[in-house]
Scaffold this active site. Sequence first.
Site, short mmCIF file in Angstrom:
data_model
loop_
_atom_site.label_atom_id
_atom_site.label_comp_id
_atom_site.label_asym_id
_atom_site.label_seq_id
_atom_site.Cartn_x
_atom_site.Cartn_y
_atom_site.Cartn_z
CG PHE A 261 -1.88 1.16 1.23
CD1 PHE A 261 -3.04 1.09 0.47
CD2 PHE A 261 -1.61 2.32 1.94
CE1 PHE A 261 -3.93 2.16 0.43
CE2 PHE A 261 -2.49 3.39 1.91
CZ PHE A 261 -3.65 3.31 1.15
CG ASP B 112 5.59 3.62 1.56
OD1 ASP B 112 5.70 4.21 2.64
OD2 ASP B 112 4.53 3.54 0.91
CE LYS C 246 0.27 5.58 7.72
NZ LYS C 246 -1.14 5.72 8.05
C1 PLP Z 1 3.09 2.35 3.70
C2 PLP Z 1 2.16 3.50 3.42
N1 PLP Z 1 2.43 4.32 2.39
C3 PLP Z 1 1.65 5.36 2.10
C4 PLP Z 1 0.51 5.64 2.83
C5 PLP Z 1 -0.34 6.81 2.47
O1 PLP Z 1 -0.13 7.83 3.39
P1 PLP Z 1 -1.19 9.03 3.52
O2 PLP Z 1 -2.47 8.43 3.94
O3 PLP Z 1 -0.55 9.96 4.53
O4 PLP Z 1 -1.28 9.67 2.19
C6 PLP Z 1 0.19 4.80 3.91
C7 PLP Z 1 -1.03 5.05 4.69
O5 PLP Z 1 -1.56 4.19 5.36
C8 PLP Z 1 1.04 3.71 4.21
O6 PLP Z 1 0.77 2.88 5.22
#
Ligand code: PLP
Length: 404
Positions: free
Chosen positions: A139, A224, A253
């Site tokens: 994700f 990520d 986050k």
């Molecule tokens: C691994 C990862 N990447 C990207 C995101 C997306 O982040 P945002 O919701 O701040 O756009 C998330 C959100 O849960 C995530 O867990």
Amino acid sequence: MSEYSVNRATFDEVMVPNYAPQAMIPVRGKGSRIWDQEGHEYIDFAGGIAVNALGHCHPQLVKALKEQSEKLWHLSNVYTNEPALALAHRLTEISFAEKVFFCNSGTEANEAAFKLVRKYAFDHTGPEKHEIISFKSSFHGRSLFAVTVGGQPKYCEGYAPVPAGVTHLPYNDLEALKAAISDKTCAVVLEPIQGEGGVIPAETEFLKGVRALCDEHNALLVYDEVQTGVGRTGEFYAYMATGVTPDILTTAKSLGGGFPIGAMLTTDKVAKSFGFGSHGSTYGGNPLACAVALEAINLIHNDQVLANVSSKHELFRSELERINKTYGIFKEVRGRGLLIGAELTEDWHGKAKDFLAAAAKEGLMMLVAGPNVLRMAPSLIIPDEDIREGMAALERAVAKVVNQ
Ligand SMILES: Cc1ncc(COP(=O)(O)O)c(C=O)c1O
């Protein structure tokens, strides 16, 4: 506007229905506790989905926000500002990075990374080197590029045509990567622990193999760390535990401890491909966000705090195992630090949300990661007594679900 003039029904009246929030509305938080409109108290194991790394309303974050709010709120990137420069400087001290790009969310950090890997390949090799390899169940956010790189097809449904040139492979499968990677690959993108995908850690040997294959094919490695970063796993970034360093790392986050901010970290060499005018964001590097994030990372980048993350992991694990001895509902407890997943046994597959709802009724806020996994991503400084109290609530909730 009084906080009592709106309620959960208001959501259905005025909000786009892309979320289905719980029935109660939280109005106040302190540390790892939350109170709702009715005054009910909850222990928070959700942490705003791995965001509230220092709990709610940490006094030093409140102070940093208040102080900055009386100095300067916003400029745009036509000007730079002191909090952004100080935060970027600190991030380069703490990590492999030599350059930082600020934005407002994890998705935006990934969007920047995905554009940058293509631009870097375009600059150094040519337009044919544009393929991105990512992993099933991953994700990366909800923009069109992020859902495309993400490995959960349901998030792309209805949004075609999506960007081309993205391949999804099984996670932790080096042979599959060996077969798929080529000189047309511009980047391999992965989460060191798949968060939304079910709290699934990458194996260290897999990560080492990915790094070697990227080097062999002149592809960039993108981590990520939006969910795993900023102390969540017991290291400041998860990559630091494995000896494998990415070329680009995305972080958000916990970075702002609850104030929206994202960042993409990279090396001098790669950053050069984002020359003047190539990418941007009005709010990226906002002084309020950067002042709070600087305070947050200075508090978290502390040996004692990081060591406590690992010891609190053990407490979570032993409490979950204790509950499991009585009820036998968990197949596996996994994760690192304070990103913990408890996968339900086959009998309970598809029922993770039932446990979540029952826990809320017992005064515990939790998360799921897909239909089969209960997920916890609390404050990194959650007191042990709150962990025990939350686990007592979880045990009551499990008893209700199992015996209903
Ligand atoms: C691994 C990862 N990447 C990207 C995101 C997306 O982040 P945002 O919701 O701040 O756009 C998330 C959100 O849960 C995530 O867990």
